[in-house]
Write a protein that holds these residues in place. Structure first.
Motif, PDB file in Angstrom:
ATOM      1  N   LEU A 175      26.671 -19.568-107.143  1.00  0.00           N
ATOM      2  CA  LEU A 175      25.970 -20.019-105.938  1.00  0.00           C
ATOM      3  C   LEU A 175      26.094 -21.528-105.711  1.00  0.00           C
ATOM      4  CD1 LEU A 175      22.692 -17.893-106.215  1.00  0.00           C
ATOM      5  CD2 LEU A 175      24.704 -17.446-104.785  1.00  0.00           C
ATOM      6  N   GLY A 176      26.769 -22.206-106.633  1.00  0.00           N
ATOM      7  CA  GLY A 176      26.995 -23.640-106.469  1.00  0.00           C
ATOM      8  C   GLY A 176      25.862 -24.504-106.961  1.00  0.00           C
ATOM      9  N   GLY A 177      25.054 -23.973-107.866  1.00  0.00           N
ATOM     10  CA  GLY A 177      23.849 -24.678-108.283  1.00  0.00           C
ATOM     11  C   GLY A 177      23.946 -25.492-109.551  1.00  0.00           C
ATOM     12  N   GLY A 178      25.159 -25.667-110.069  1.00  0.00           N
ATOM     13  CA  GLY A 178      25.296 -26.494-111.260  1.00  0.00           C
ATOM     14  C   GLY A 178      25.108 -27.967-110.914  1.00  0.00           C
ATOM     15  N   MET A 179      24.350 -28.688-111.727  1.00  0.00           N
ATOM     16  CA  MET A 179      24.116 -30.120-111.491  1.00  0.00           C
ATOM     17  C   MET A 179      24.509 -30.902-112.737  1.00  0.00           C
ATOM     18  SD  MET A 179      20.455 -29.928-109.474  1.00  0.00           S
ATOM     19  CE  MET A 179      19.652 -28.857-110.681  1.00  0.00           C
ATOM     20  N   ARG A 180      24.786 -32.181-112.567  1.00  0.00           N
ATOM     21  CA  ARG A 180      25.253 -33.003-113.672  1.00  0.00           C
ATOM     22  C   ARG A 180      24.084 -33.743-114.336  1.00  0.00           C
ATOM     23  NH1 ARG A 180      30.156 -30.909-115.129  1.00  0.00           N
ATOM     24  NH2 ARG A 180      31.352 -30.436-113.262  1.00  0.00           N
ATOM     25  N   GLN A 181      23.897 -35.023-114.040  1.00  0.00           N
ATOM     26  CA  GLN A 181      22.811 -35.776-114.693  1.00  0.00           C
ATOM     27  C   GLN A 181      21.481 -35.463-113.977  1.00  0.00           C
ATOM     28  OE1 GLN A 181      25.875 -37.193-114.056  1.00  0.00           O
ATOM     29  NE2 GLN A 181      26.438 -36.913-116.189  1.00  0.00           N
ATOM     30  N   SER A 182      21.136 -34.202-113.967  1.00  0.00           N
ATOM     31  CA  SER A 182      19.928 -33.754-113.257  1.00  0.00           C
ATOM     32  C   SER A 182      18.658 -34.030-114.048  1.00  0.00           C
ATOM     33  CB  SER A 182      20.033 -32.272-112.908  1.00  0.00           C
ATOM     34  OG  SER A 182      20.483 -31.513-114.005  1.00  0.00           O
ATOM     35  N   GLY A 183      18.802 -34.674-115.203  1.00  0.00           N
ATOM     36  CA  GLY A 183      17.630 -35.047-115.985  1.00  0.00           C
ATOM     37  C   GLY A 183      16.709 -35.994-115.248  1.00  0.00           C
ATOM     38  N   PHE A 184      17.269 -36.787-114.298  1.00  0.00           N
ATOM     39  CA  PHE A 184      16.404 -37.654-113.495  1.00  0.00           C
ATOM     40  C   PHE A 184      15.413 -36.820-112.685  1.00  0.00           C
ATOM     41  CE2 PHE A 184      20.274 -40.343-113.950  1.00  0.00           C
ATOM     42  CZ  PHE A 184      19.686 -41.390-114.647  1.00  0.00           C
ATOM     43  N   LEU A 185      15.872 -35.658-112.211  1.00  0.00           N
ATOM     44  CA  LEU A 185      15.003 -34.741-111.471  1.00  0.00           C
ATOM     45  C   LEU A 185      14.109 -33.948-112.416  1.00  0.00           C
ATOM     46  CD1 LEU A 185      17.651 -33.403-108.935  1.00  0.00           C
ATOM     47  CD2 LEU A 185      15.924 -35.160-108.531  1.00  0.00           C
ATOM     48  N   ALA A 186      14.674 -33.545-113.549  1.00  0.00           N
ATOM     49  CA  ALA A 186      13.892 -32.789-114.523  1.00  0.00           C
ATOM     50  C   ALA A 186      12.738 -33.619-115.072  1.00  0.00           C
ATOM     51  CB  ALA A 186      14.794 -32.325-115.668  1.00  0.00           C
ATOM     52  N   ALA A 187      12.959 -34.928-115.225  1.00  0.00           N
ATOM     53  CA  ALA A 187      11.898 -35.803-115.716  1.00  0.00           C
ATOM     54  C   ALA A 187      10.709 -35.805-114.773  1.00  0.00           C
ATOM     55  CB  ALA A 187      12.435 -37.223-115.897  1.00  0.00           C
ATOM     56  N   ALA A 188      10.996 -35.713-113.462  1.00  0.00           N
ATOM     57  CA  ALA A 188       9.915 -35.608-112.477  1.00  0.00           C
ATOM     58  C   ALA A 188       9.138 -34.318-112.696  1.00  0.00           C
ATOM     59  CB  ALA A 188      10.487 -35.659-111.060  1.00  0.00           C
ATOM     60  N   GLY A 189       9.862 -33.231-113.007  1.00  0.00           N
ATOM     61  CA  GLY A 189       9.202 -31.957-113.259  1.00  0.00           C
ATOM     62  C   GLY A 189       8.326 -31.981-114.490  1.00  0.00           C
ATOM     63  N   ILE A 190       8.801 -32.607-115.552  1.00  0.00           N
ATOM     64  CA  ILE A 190       8.008 -32.724-116.778  1.00  0.00           C
ATOM     65  C   ILE A 190       6.731 -33.508-116.496  1.00  0.00           C
ATOM     66  CG2 ILE A 190       7.962 -33.706-119.102  1.00  0.00           C
ATOM     67  CD1 ILE A 190      11.056 -33.207-119.150  1.00  0.00           C
ATOM     68  N   TYR A 191       6.880 -34.619-115.778  1.00  0.00           N
ATOM     69  CA  TYR A 191       5.710 -35.441-115.438  1.00  0.00           C
ATOM     70  C   TYR A 191       4.719 -34.635-114.599  1.00  0.00           C
ATOM     71  CZ  TYR A 191       2.861 -39.277-113.674  1.00  0.00           C
ATOM     72  OH  TYR A 191       1.807 -40.097-113.364  1.00  0.00           O
ATOM     73  N   ALA A 192       5.235 -33.866-113.641  1.00  0.00           N
ATOM     74  CA  ALA A 192       4.361 -33.087-112.764  1.00  0.00           C
ATOM     75  C   ALA A 192       3.590 -32.020-113.544  1.00  0.00           C
ATOM     76  CB  ALA A 192       5.184 -32.432-111.658  1.00  0.00           C
ATOM     77  N   LEU A 193       4.265 -31.347-114.458  1.00  0.00           N
ATOM     78  CA  LEU A 193       3.594 -30.319-115.259  1.00  0.00           C
ATOM     79  C   LEU A 193       2.488 -30.928-116.118  1.00  0.00           C
ATOM     80  CD1 LEU A 193       6.630 -28.131-116.401  1.00  0.00           C
ATOM     81  CD2 LEU A 193       4.941 -27.577-114.644  1.00  0.00           C
ATOM     82  N   ASP A 194       2.682 -32.157-116.529  1.00  0.00           N
ATOM     83  CA  ASP A 194       1.688 -32.821-117.371  1.00  0.00           C
ATOM     84  C   ASP A 194       0.545 -33.446-116.578  1.00  0.00           C
ATOM     85  OD1 ASP A 194       3.046 -32.197-119.700  1.00  0.00           O
ATOM     86  OD2 ASP A 194       4.127 -34.112-119.784  1.00  0.00           O
ATOM     87  N   ASN A 195       0.795 -33.784-115.307  1.00  0.00           N
ATOM     88  CA  ASN A 195      -0.173 -34.605-114.575  1.00  0.00           C
ATOM     89  C   ASN A 195      -0.648 -34.064-113.227  1.00  0.00           C
ATOM     90  OD1 ASN A 195      -0.233 -37.367-116.184  1.00  0.00           O
ATOM     91  ND2 ASN A 195       1.907 -36.731-116.087  1.00  0.00           N
ATOM     92  N   HIS A 196       0.048 -33.099-112.642  1.00  0.00           N
ATOM     93  CA  HIS A 196      -0.246 -32.757-111.253  1.00  0.00           C
ATOM     94  C   HIS A 196      -0.766 -31.342-111.018  1.00  0.00           C
ATOM     95  CE1 HIS A 196       2.505 -36.158-109.449  1.00  0.00           C
ATOM     96  NE2 HIS A 196       1.421 -36.619-110.062  1.00  0.00           N
TER      97      HIS A 196
END
Length: 340
Positions: free
Chosen positions: A228-249
């Motif tokens: 489906l074309g969903g592979g991403m490269r340095q997507s850790g910048f986005l994943a870090a936002a997700g980790i922060y959100a799970l911990d704080n939001h």
């Protein structure tokens, strides 16, 4: 000030989230070498008591991958007539997986176990599509942010097990349901085969959804995400936002729910409002009395005050409270609506 209530996807990263993104440790996720993505996937899987998880660019891609995982072309899935997988994913179920949707007339996007049982086609009757999947959406978007009764979800799980059907949860706003109903991710992980959760709605991330399931299912999902074309490269910048959100939001979602309920109460008290759907979470769906003014005139009057909402069609209007909708905005909005 501009007040944007079109969706909870309009939020911008908070300072804390931006800081987490800027300091993320990253790698190439296509080679599974991004530490932040791996951490997000492990964290989300653990939350739901599942073996594995996979990070996606969008909730639509996550749902479409789940449908592809659980079906074969020519088969059929069961969902409510309001379901996101049918109404708002561009016909992806038919295009990507070659399956049809058996629509059930539920209540505000929620169906019963009895309705699911009735909708299953006889497996030996080859003239009809083979039923292979049940898709649930919690909270229901078009149903006004309604939360399912978990006991009914367990009953549907029993029907799926009895008939050998897969069971997928479109949990784009599941975080809202968990807070509103005081439920846990583990409860959902125990009954669904796959669950899609969104990070870019109530949790305020710029991008991303996660699919959770057992190890084999998520391994297979990796191939479908690639197709489906969903592979991403340095997507850790986005994943870090997700980790922060799970911990704080997550817990702060209760604030959005409170403001939405206050909006609902205010609308009910106005003469030009025809109907307001029950408000359980952060979505307010309502109708204007067309004898008083057209709904288009109502939205235009709000836009003159730099307040923006969205039409759901068929005379229904929607407002969604979110992370960036502040107390000052809320007070101003309430004042404007009362004066209209």
């Amino acid at each position: 000030m501009k007040i944007n209530l079109i969706s909870d996807t309009v939020t911008k990263p908070t300072p804390g989230m931006l800081d987490a993104m800027m300091h993320a440790e990253v790698g190439d996720d296509v080679f599974k070498n991004d530490p932040s993505v791996n951490k997000l996937e492990e964290k989300t899987a653990k939350l739901f008591g599942k073996e594995a998880a996979l990070f996606f660019p969008s909730g639509t891609m996550t749902n479409q991958t789940a449908i592809k995982l659980h079906t074969q072309p020519g088969e059929q899935l069961i969902c409510d007539k309001y379901a996101h997988v049918f109404n708002y994913e561009g016909g992806g179920a038919s295009f990507n997986s070659g399956v049809s949707c058996r629509l059930v007339d539920g209540n505000r996007g929620m169906i019963t176990a009895d309705q699911v049982e009735e909708a299953i086609n006889p497996p030996d009757f080859y003239h009809s599509p083979l039923t292979s999947l049940v898709c649930i959406e919690n909270t229901t978007n078009k149903g006004g942010g309604a939360c399912w009764d978990f006991e009914e979800l367990k009953k549907i799980a029993g029907v799926c097990k009895k008939h050998g059907l897969a069971y997928h949860l479109d949990g784009a706003r599941l975080w809202n349901a968990l807070v509103a109903k005081n439920e846990t991710p583990e409860q959902y992980g125990a009954i669904f085969d796959t669950i899609s959760v969104c990070l870019s709605k109530g949790l305020g991330c710029p991008v991303g959804s996660v699919l959770v399931g057992d190890a084999k299912t998520i391994h297979d999902a990796l191939r479908i995400r690639k197709i489906l074309g969903g592979g991403m490269r340095q997507s850790g910048f986005l994943a870090a936002a997700g980790i922060y959100a799970l911990d704080n939001h997550i817990e702060r979602l209760a604030e959005d729910h409170l403001r939405a309920k206050e909006i609902g109460v205010a609308l009910i008290g106005l003469s030009y409002i025809k109907k307001v759907e029950p408000v359980e979470t952060n979505i307010v769906i309502f109708e204007i009395d067309e004898n008083y003014m057209p709904s288009s005139e109502f939205t235009s009057k709000l836009e003159e005050e730099d307040i923006h909402i969205i039409s759901m069609g068929q005379g229904k209007l929607r407002m969604v409270t979110h992370l960036d909708y502040t107390d000052d905005m809320h007070n101003q909005f309430m004042e404007v609506v009362r004066k209209l």
